[in-house]
Design a protein around this motif. Structure first.
Motif, short mmCIF file in Angstrom:
data_model
loop_
_atom_site.label_atom_id
_atom_site.label_comp_id
_atom_site.label_asym_id
_atom_site.label_seq_id
_atom_site.Cartn_x
_atom_site.Cartn_y
_atom_site.Cartn_z
N PRO A 1 0.84 -1.21 0.02
CA PRO A 1 -0.10 -0.09 0.07
C PRO A 1 0.84 1.22 -0.13
N PRO A 2 0.30 2.49 -0.47
CA PRO A 2 1.14 3.67 -0.35
C PRO A 2 1.53 3.74 1.08
N PRO A 3 2.52 4.68 1.19
CA PRO A 3 3.01 5.08 2.62
C PRO A 3 1.91 6.03 3.12
N ALA A 4 1.91 5.83 4.36
CA ALA A 4 0.85 6.68 5.26
C ALA A 4 1.24 7.76 5.65
N ASN A 5 2.37 8.40 5.02
CA ASN A 5 2.80 9.96 5.27
C ASN A 5 1.91 10.86 4.54
N GLY A 6 1.05 10.70 3.69
CA GLY A 6 0.20 11.73 3.33
C GLY A 6 0.81 12.30 2.14
N GLU A 7 2.25 12.32 1.64
CA GLU A 7 2.86 12.82 0.57
C GLU A 7 2.45 12.32 -0.80
N ALA A 8 1.72 11.07 -0.89
CA ALA A 8 1.17 10.68 -2.17
C ALA A 8 2.14 10.77 -3.32
N ARG A 9 3.38 10.42 -3.05
CA ARG A 9 4.59 10.47 -4.18
C ARG A 9 4.60 9.17 -4.54
N PRO A 10 5.20 8.76 -5.50
CA PRO A 10 5.47 7.40 -6.02
C PRO A 10 6.57 6.83 -4.98
N TYR A 11 6.37 5.55 -4.73
CA TYR A 11 7.24 4.94 -3.60
C TYR A 11 7.67 3.61 -4.18
N THR B 1 23.81 -12.84 1.93
CA THR B 1 22.66 -11.98 1.94
C THR B 1 22.16 -11.52 0.55
N LEU B 2 21.03 -11.35 0.19
CA LEU B 2 20.57 -10.89 -1.06
C LEU B 2 19.57 -9.64 -0.93
N SER B 3 19.57 -8.74 -1.82
CA SER B 3 18.67 -7.70 -1.81
C SER B 3 17.91 -7.43 -3.06
N ALA B 4 16.89 -6.78 -2.75
CA ALA B 4 16.20 -6.20 -4.13
C ALA B 4 15.38 -4.88 -3.88
N THR B 5 15.14 -3.97 -4.87
CA THR B 5 14.44 -2.95 -5.05
C THR B 5 13.67 -2.90 -6.09
N ASP B 6 12.30 -2.30 -6.17
CA ASP B 6 11.61 -1.86 -7.17
C ASP B 6 12.31 -1.42 -8.37
N SER B 7 12.16 -1.75 -9.52
CA SER B 7 12.80 -1.44 -10.81
C SER B 7 12.49 0.08 -11.17
N ALA B 8 11.23 0.24 -10.81
CA ALA B 8 10.56 1.71 -11.03
C ALA B 8 9.59 1.92 -9.82
N PRO B 9 9.41 3.27 -9.60
CA PRO B 9 8.45 3.68 -8.47
C PRO B 9 7.02 3.11 -8.82
N ARG B 10 6.36 2.71 -7.81
CA ARG B 10 4.94 2.48 -7.87
C ARG B 10 4.21 3.88 -7.48
N PRO B 11 3.42 4.04 -8.74
CA PRO B 11 2.52 5.21 -8.67
C PRO B 11 1.37 5.23 -7.78
N VAL B 12 0.92 6.23 -6.93
CA VAL B 12 -0.04 6.21 -5.93
C VAL B 12 -1.40 6.41 -6.97
N ARG B 13 -2.22 5.34 -6.78
CA ARG B 13 -3.45 5.46 -7.68
C ARG B 13 -4.52 6.19 -7.03
N PHE B 14 -5.58 6.75 -7.80
CA PHE B 14 -6.60 7.44 -7.17
C PHE B 14 -7.76 7.44 -8.39
N TRP C 1 -4.71 13.61 -3.40
CA TRP C 1 -4.65 13.66 -4.65
C TRP C 1 -2.89 13.42 -4.94
N PRO C 2 -2.76 12.30 -5.67
CA PRO C 2 -1.17 12.05 -5.88
C PRO C 2 -0.29 13.03 -6.49
N ARG C 3 1.01 12.70 -6.13
CA ARG C 3 2.17 13.73 -6.64
C ARG C 3 3.01 12.93 -7.53
N ARG C 4 3.67 13.81 -8.44
CA ARG C 4 4.85 13.06 -9.04
C ARG C 4 5.79 13.04 -8.38
#
Length: 510
Positions: free
Chosen positions: A236-246, A282-295, A323-326
């Motif tokens: 889920p999108p972060p609960a910080n209210g910024e609504a930026r891609p995450y 130890t292994l790690s991974a990060t999203d290849s592209a930010p996840r957009p906040v949908r509305f 309202w999401p942000r870029r």
């Protein structure tokens, strides 16, 4: 002859020798005498039957990996885990490690002897077969040749178990340290996706998520993960209210049996193997592209007609309240459009536009990237003429810019009802154009008319005296009539005199 050195020199020499001794102790691995472990035979460096089982170094059961050398009864040094021992291959090392770890730490002499024979066969089969005078090429025959002297009653059991252990150990694949973790995002819902784990099937470990949870448990941690796999996640999108891609991150710590052994050596005697420390990575991974906040944008409208144009006050908002942000912090821009329809009378409200009804005009708005939600006023071109007009607004994913579309659900479409009361207005025809009457003359102020001067009127002669018979008929005598006539004459004369005087006064003099 030799003389002892002076006392001071003797002291310095002693200190130097002691320092060398301490340095040697600090640098050299600890050495302990190997103890008799578990098994059968004679615990001696050399004997007619040999020793077939484990040698115990501290609390660890170790097994011979150099057939033909004397039993390690002297001080034994532990060298730790190593993957380079006597030229043994990774397959040999992992097979030996499997046996000494899985079955070798035991107090059962039959099991320990079976492990010992299998380990020697893996390390050097030819020497194992022929070190004790056996001339054949059958491992079971070589075991029986020796065990008939060391423990004939257990020979058959040791043969059977040795062959089973050997086959199992040789089937253990060489481990593959390392691997990969990868995160994926569902195209139709960025809050969903998966974590794929590619590690050796024998590896076990723990996975941890940052910014997501595992779909089946709701937890950000997953323990006792064995081998690879694909695990569904919810992000889920972060609960910080910024609504930026995450982005979501994942880490994994794994343990894997090593293609190595714990190596022990005894100078001039046997070398042995104990369990190796497992390989940890130890292994790690990060999203290849930010996840957009949908509305889900929604619209409320209030329309009017003014000056022959359709004017709409459009309030646009987010159903989710955010309202999401870029990524640059600007608000996502939404494009909304409306078709305006014309009918001859007020139409009935309906979910969809009636078939065959064509729009006569189109409205469009683009939200402000600085404010996003709000009320926007949109004005149409001049309407084509009298009638009832209704606008139907819509927001669809397919009509958005490439940067905006990912913020709307796949296939998203929102549309107003047709002929909504707030969107329906009538443009009435103007009054009929009749020929206007001629304009009324402008009234003028009245002109005063002068009074004409009185004209001279001749005085009529007095009437003749009446006959006596007539006088008798009136009831008056002649004297009375004569009196009245006299008065009238006097008054008439006075009037004529006044008229003459007035006329003379009004006539200008030169």
């Amino acid at each position: 002859m030799n003389h002892p050195p002076p006392p001071r020199r003797r002291l310095l020499a002693a200190i130097a020798a002691f320092a060398v001794l301490l340095g040697g102790v600090a640098l050299a691995p600890a050495a302990h005498a190997a103890d008799r472990g578990t098994g059968f035979g004679t615990w001696a460096a050399l004997s007619r039957t040999g020793w077939h089982g484990s040698m115990k170094v501290g609390d660890v059961h170790t097994y011979c990996i150099h057939p033909g050398l004397p039993v390690a009864v002297g001080p034994t040094t532990a060298h730790g885990t190593t993957a380079t021992v006597n030229g043994l291959s990774p397959q040999q090392l992992v097979s030996i490690n499997h046996l000494v770890t899985t079955y070798g730490q035991t107090d059962d002499p039959v099991q320990a002897a079976s492990v010992g024979w299998a380990v020697k066969a893996i390390a050097d089969l030819d020497t194992t077969l022929h070190s004790w005078g056996y001339t054949g090429n059958d491992l079971a025959g070589a075991i029986n040749h020796i065990m008939q002297r060391a423990s004939p009653e257990n020979s058959a059991a040791i043969q059977e178990r040795t062959l089973r252990y050997l086959a199992e150990a040789q089937a253990v694949p060489v481990p593959r340290p390392g691997g990969t973790l990868s995160l994926s995002t569902r195209a139709d819902d960025p809050t969903r996706g998966a974590l794929s784990v590619d590690v050796d099937p024998a590896a076990t470990g723990t996975l941890r998520l940052e910014g997501a949870v595992f779909a089946d448990s709701g937890s950000a941690e997953r323990r006792d993960v064995r081998g690879g796999g694909v695990f569904e996640i919810i992000a889920p999108p972060p609960a910080n209210g910024e609504a930026r891609p995450y982005i979501v991150k994942a880490t994994g710590g794994f343990v894997l049996r090593s293609a190595a052994v714990g190596f022990y050596s005894t100078p001039g005697q046997q070398e042995s193997a104990g369990p190796a420390e497992p390989t940890r990575f130890t292994l790690s991974a990060t999203d290849s592209a930010p996840r957009p906040v949908r509305f889900s944008p929604r619209i409320a409208t209030t329309a009017t007609i003014d000056g022959g144009a359709f004017i709409d006050a459009v309030s646009i908002s987010a159903s989710e309240g955010v309202w999401p942000r870029r990524e640059d912090g600007s608000l996502v821009v939404i494009r909304a459009t409306a078709d305006i329809y014309r009918t001859g009378s007020f139409p009935a409200e309906a979910p969809q536009v009636p078939a065959g009804l064509k729009p006569v005009a189109t409205l469009e708005l683009r939200t402000d990237p600085a404010s996003g939600a709000g009320t926007y006023t949109v004005t149409s071109p001049a309407l084509p003429g009298p009638g009832v007009y209704t606008a139907v607004w819509r927001v669809t994913r397919d009509e958005q810019d490439a940067a905006t579309a990912p913020h709307l659900p796949t296939g998203y479409r929102w549309q107003e009802r047709f002929a909504s009361p707030t969107q329906t207005q009538q443009l009435v025809p103007p009054p009929p154009r009749d020929v206007p009457p001629p304009p009324a003359p402008t009234p003028r102020p009245p002109t005063p008319t002068p009074t004409p001067p009185p004209s001279a009127t001749p005085t009529p002669p007095p009437p003749p005296p009446a006959a006596p018979a007539a006088l008798a008929a009136t009831g008056q005598d002649g004297a009375a009539v004569a009196g009245v006539g006299g008065i009238a004459g006097v008054m008439l004369a006075a009037g004529l005199i006044a008229l003459v005087v007035a006329r003379r006064r009004s006539t200008p003099r030169h």
